[in-house]
Design a protein around this motif. Structure first.
Motif, mmCIF file in Angstrom:
data_model
loop_
_atom_site.group_PDB
_atom_site.id
_atom_site.type_symbol
_atom_site.label_atom_id
_atom_site.label_comp_id
_atom_site.label_asym_id
_atom_site.label_seq_id
_atom_site.Cartn_x
_atom_site.Cartn_y
_atom_site.Cartn_z
ATOM 1 N N ALA A 13 10.558 -9.840 -1.995
ATOM 2 C CA ALA A 13 10.208 -9.234 -3.300
ATOM 3 C C ALA A 13 10.927 -9.907 -4.400
ATOM 4 C CB ALA A 13 11.300 -7.830 -3.044
ATOM 5 N N ILE A 14 11.804 -10.734 -4.338
ATOM 6 C CA ILE A 14 12.023 -11.584 -5.409
ATOM 7 C C ILE A 14 10.810 -12.586 -5.736
ATOM 8 C CG2 ILE A 14 13.701 -13.347 -6.154
ATOM 9 C CD1 ILE A 14 15.878 -12.018 -4.661
ATOM 10 N N LYS A 15 10.310 -13.123 -4.761
ATOM 11 C CA LYS A 15 9.211 -14.023 -5.073
ATOM 12 C C LYS A 15 8.132 -13.309 -5.812
ATOM 13 C CE LYS A 15 10.151 -17.425 -1.271
ATOM 14 N NZ LYS A 15 9.590 -17.778 0.060
ATOM 15 N N THR A 16 7.786 -12.198 -5.442
ATOM 16 C CA THR A 16 6.618 -11.228 -5.938
ATOM 17 C C THR A 16 7.079 -11.076 -7.429
ATOM 18 O OG1 THR A 16 6.184 -10.149 -4.028
ATOM 19 C CG2 THR A 16 5.552 -9.047 -5.766
ATOM 20 N N LEU A 17 8.092 -10.703 -7.615
ATOM 21 C CA LEU A 17 8.697 -10.421 -8.793
ATOM 22 C C LEU A 17 8.758 -11.494 -10.021
ATOM 23 C CD1 LEU A 17 10.034 -8.771 -11.117
ATOM 24 C CD2 LEU A 17 12.365 -9.410 -10.098
ATOM 25 N N GLU A 18 9.005 -12.658 -9.252
ATOM 26 C CA GLU A 18 8.763 -14.186 -9.960
ATOM 27 C C GLU A 18 7.358 -14.503 -10.209
ATOM 28 O OE1 GLU A 18 10.824 -16.697 -7.432
ATOM 29 O OE2 GLU A 18 12.825 -16.308 -8.491
ATOM 30 N N SER A 19 6.492 -14.038 -9.383
ATOM 31 C CA SER A 19 5.046 -14.123 -9.564
ATOM 32 C C SER A 19 4.451 -13.306 -10.781
ATOM 33 C CB SER A 19 4.281 -14.032 -8.281
ATOM 34 O OG SER A 19 4.098 -12.480 -8.076
ATOM 35 N N GLY A 20 5.316 -12.414 -11.244
ATOM 36 C CA GLY A 20 4.742 -11.530 -12.298
ATOM 37 C C GLY A 20 4.342 -10.057 -11.877
ATOM 38 N N ASP A 21 4.345 -9.917 -10.677
ATOM 39 C CA ASP A 21 3.743 -8.424 -10.007
ATOM 40 C C ASP A 21 5.278 -7.632 -9.882
ATOM 41 O OD1 ASP A 21 2.880 -6.401 -8.733
ATOM 42 O OD2 ASP A 21 2.201 -7.651 -6.831
ATOM 43 N N VAL A 22 5.478 -6.931 -11.041
ATOM 44 C CA VAL A 22 6.860 -6.117 -11.087
ATOM 45 C C VAL A 22 6.647 -4.750 -10.238
ATOM 46 C CG1 VAL A 22 8.191 -4.838 -12.414
ATOM 47 C CG2 VAL A 22 7.428 -7.037 -13.230
ATOM 48 N N SER A 23 5.405 -4.190 -10.287
ATOM 49 C CA SER A 23 5.196 -2.858 -9.352
ATOM 50 C C SER A 23 5.169 -3.214 -7.905
ATOM 51 C CB SER A 23 4.014 -2.306 -9.894
ATOM 52 O OG SER A 23 2.826 -3.104 -9.763
ATOM 53 N N GLY A 24 4.662 -4.675 -7.648
ATOM 54 C CA GLY A 24 4.394 -4.779 -6.306
ATOM 55 C C GLY A 24 5.938 -5.136 -5.719
ATOM 56 N N SER A 25 6.889 -5.785 -6.427
ATOM 57 C CA SER A 25 8.122 -6.023 -6.228
ATOM 58 C C SER A 25 9.153 -4.880 -6.118
ATOM 59 C CB SER A 25 8.757 -7.095 -7.274
ATOM 60 O OG SER A 25 9.020 -6.467 -8.326
ATOM 61 N N VAL A 26 8.920 -3.705 -6.786
ATOM 62 C CA VAL A 26 9.549 -2.695 -6.673
ATOM 63 C C VAL A 26 9.335 -1.893 -5.414
ATOM 64 C CG1 VAL A 26 9.765 -0.152 -7.439
ATOM 65 C CG2 VAL A 26 9.611 -2.255 -9.188
ATOM 66 N N LYS A 27 8.200 -2.049 -5.001
ATOM 67 C CA LYS A 27 7.642 -1.358 -3.453
ATOM 68 C C LYS A 27 8.393 -2.046 -2.385
ATOM 69 C CE LYS A 27 3.090 0.149 -5.219
ATOM 70 N NZ LYS A 27 1.449 0.008 -5.065
ATOM 71 N N GLU A 28 8.726 -3.446 -2.654
ATOM 72 C CA GLU A 28 9.091 -4.414 -1.413
ATOM 73 C C GLU A 28 10.811 -4.084 -1.327
ATOM 74 O OE1 GLU A 28 7.978 -8.247 -1.005
ATOM 75 O OE2 GLU A 28 6.000 -7.973 -2.173
ATOM 76 N N PHE A 29 11.213 -4.002 -2.717
ATOM 77 C CA PHE A 29 12.601 -3.662 -2.859
ATOM 78 C C PHE A 29 12.779 -2.330 -2.279
ATOM 79 C CE2 PHE A 29 12.696 -6.586 -6.690
ATOM 80 C CZ PHE A 29 13.583 -7.609 -5.954
ATOM 81 N N GLN A 30 12.022 -1.165 -2.456
ATOM 82 C CA GLN A 30 12.293 0.022 -2.050
ATOM 83 C C GLN A 30 12.309 0.095 -0.613
ATOM 84 O OE1 GLN A 30 13.348 2.936 -3.979
ATOM 85 N NE2 GLN A 30 13.222 3.863 -1.756
ATOM 86 N N ALA A 31 11.039 -0.942 0.037
ATOM 87 C CA ALA A 31 11.310 -0.890 1.442
ATOM 88 C C ALA A 31 12.369 -1.502 1.953
ATOM 89 C CB ALA A 31 9.935 -1.613 1.701
ATOM 90 N N ALA A 32 12.867 -2.415 1.532
ATOM 91 C CA ALA A 32 13.834 -3.353 1.956
ATOM 92 C C ALA A 32 15.195 -2.337 1.941
ATOM 93 C CB ALA A 32 14.385 -4.396 0.984
ATOM 94 N N PHE A 33 15.505 -1.554 0.900
ATOM 95 C CA PHE A 33 16.381 -0.445 0.808
ATOM 96 C C PHE A 33 16.304 0.400 1.879
ATOM 97 C CE2 PHE A 33 18.378 3.308 -0.980
ATOM 98 C CZ PHE A 33 19.763 3.046 -0.967
ATOM 99 N N GLU A 34 15.191 1.036 1.951
ATOM 100 C CA GLU A 34 14.981 2.168 3.210
ATOM 101 C C GLU A 34 15.326 1.528 4.472
ATOM 102 O OE1 GLU A 34 11.111 3.591 2.344
ATOM 103 O OE2 GLU A 34 11.850 4.760 0.663
ATOM 104 N N ALA A 35 15.030 0.259 4.724
ATOM 105 C CA ALA A 35 14.927 -0.627 5.947
ATOM 106 C C ALA A 35 16.465 -0.712 6.239
ATOM 107 C CB ALA A 35 14.264 -1.754 6.089
ATOM 108 N N GLY A 36 17.306 -0.527 4.985
ATOM 109 C CA GLY A 36 18.911 -0.762 5.264
ATOM 110 C C GLY A 36 19.384 -1.907 4.421
ATOM 111 N N ASP A 37 18.720 -2.588 3.702
ATOM 112 C CA ASP A 37 19.348 -4.001 2.829
ATOM 113 C C ASP A 37 19.617 -2.880 1.437
ATOM 114 O OD1 ASP A 37 20.023 -5.680 1.343
ATOM 115 O OD2 ASP A 37 18.491 -7.231 2.109
ATOM 116 N N PRO A 38 20.959 -2.792 1.175
ATOM 117 C CA PRO A 38 21.312 -1.904 -0.009
ATOM 118 C C PRO A 38 21.005 -2.883 -1.398
ATOM 119 C CG PRO A 38 23.263 -2.816 0.868
ATOM 120 C CD PRO A 38 22.231 -3.061 1.936
ATOM 121 N N ASP A 39 20.918 -4.311 -1.352
ATOM 122 C CA ASP A 39 20.468 -4.918 -2.328
ATOM 123 C C ASP A 39 18.866 -4.625 -2.871
ATOM 124 O OD1 ASP A 39 22.630 -6.596 -2.537
ATOM 125 O OD2 ASP A 39 22.005 -8.187 -1.306
#
Length: 255
Positions: A13-39
């Motif tokens: 997700a951080i790499k996606t964000l750094e590439s400029g795809d903010v909306s894509g990174s949000v989806k990945e961050f949300q998926a990570a949170f739902e999978a158990g990663d609070p970060d």
């Protein structure tokens, strides 16, 4: 999902964000949170705080930090703790701030360790204890936290919380100065000016004051100008040549 794949999701997700795809990174961050990663929630909170890809919304950011902190995100604990410390969009509450920030510190977050040290230095939310402050800064400095190194340098210079040791202070200021930090450059300039902790050298004092001055460090330009009056013409040439050819080397870690 395994903890390894969860961490990979946040990294992706951080790499996606750094590439400029903010909306894509949000989806990945949300998926990570739902999978158990609070970060995952912490990073979404940062996007709301900075207004990246969305309108800036500090209250939403605070809610996300609280959600992440409740699941032991050290990054979120530190950030939410700072908000409680300053009374930003949450109640100002020094005790709660200390609980969050020092929990982050104890979990190994370098910024949390630096900030927990500040709380012990100032006696906010905890009993004032300079030795504990130094202990937390030591742990942050081991992770190359530049602010912690500078505060350790100041502590060893003044003898507050530790035995006074100008030479040890210089070791910390030398590291932060090498990374281009304005305070480190300025303190190193003063050390060379006075000979505190290392051999006196007005040429190097001028050079480091010059480097600190262009980084807008308060007092550095005055120090440089005062030192110029004490240098011979050839010494001034050497000082300016040193500053002109000097290159910063960034520290790895959380500095």
């Amino acid at each position: 999902m395994s903890s390894t794949s969860v961490r990979a999701d946040v990294a992706s997700a951080i790499k996606t964000l750094e590439s400029g795809d903010v909306s894509g990174s949000v989806k990945e961050f949300q998926a990570a949170f739902e999978a158990g990663d609070p970060d995952g929630a912490f990073y979404i909170g940062r996007l709301f705080e900075m207004g990246l890809g969305t309108d800036k919304d500090m209250r939403r950011a605070a809610q996300l930090y609280a959600a992440a902190a409740s699941k032991q995100s050290a990054k979120a604990q530190n950030r939410l703790g700072l908000m409680h410390l300053n009374g930003e969009f949450v109640l100002q509450d020094y005790q709660r701030a200390a609980e969050l920030i020092c929990a982050s510190a104890d979990a190994g977050d370098a910024n949390g360790q630096f900030n927990c040290g500040l709380l012990y230095q100032d006696g906010k939310g905890v009993s004032r204890d300079l030795s504990k402050a130094v202990s937390y800064w030591d742990r942050a400095a081991e992770q190359n936290n530049v602010a912690a190194m500078n505060f350790l340098g100041q502590a060893y210079l003044s003898g507050k919380g530790v035995k006074q040791d100008p030479a040890k202070a210089v070791t910390y200021f030398s590291k932060t100065a090498a990374a281009g930090n304005p305070m480190g450059l300025y303190e190193l300039a003063k050390a060379y000016q006075t000979g505190a902790g290392l051999p006196k050298d007005l040429v190097l004092a001028h050079a480091y004051a010059n480097l600190a001055a262009i980084r807008s460090m308060e007092g550095a330009a005055d120090l440089r100008n005062n030192l110029e009056k004490q240098l011979k013409a050839d010494e001034l040439v050497k000082a300016q040549e040193f500053a002109r050819t000097w290159k910063a080397v960034p520290l790895d870690g959380n500095g």
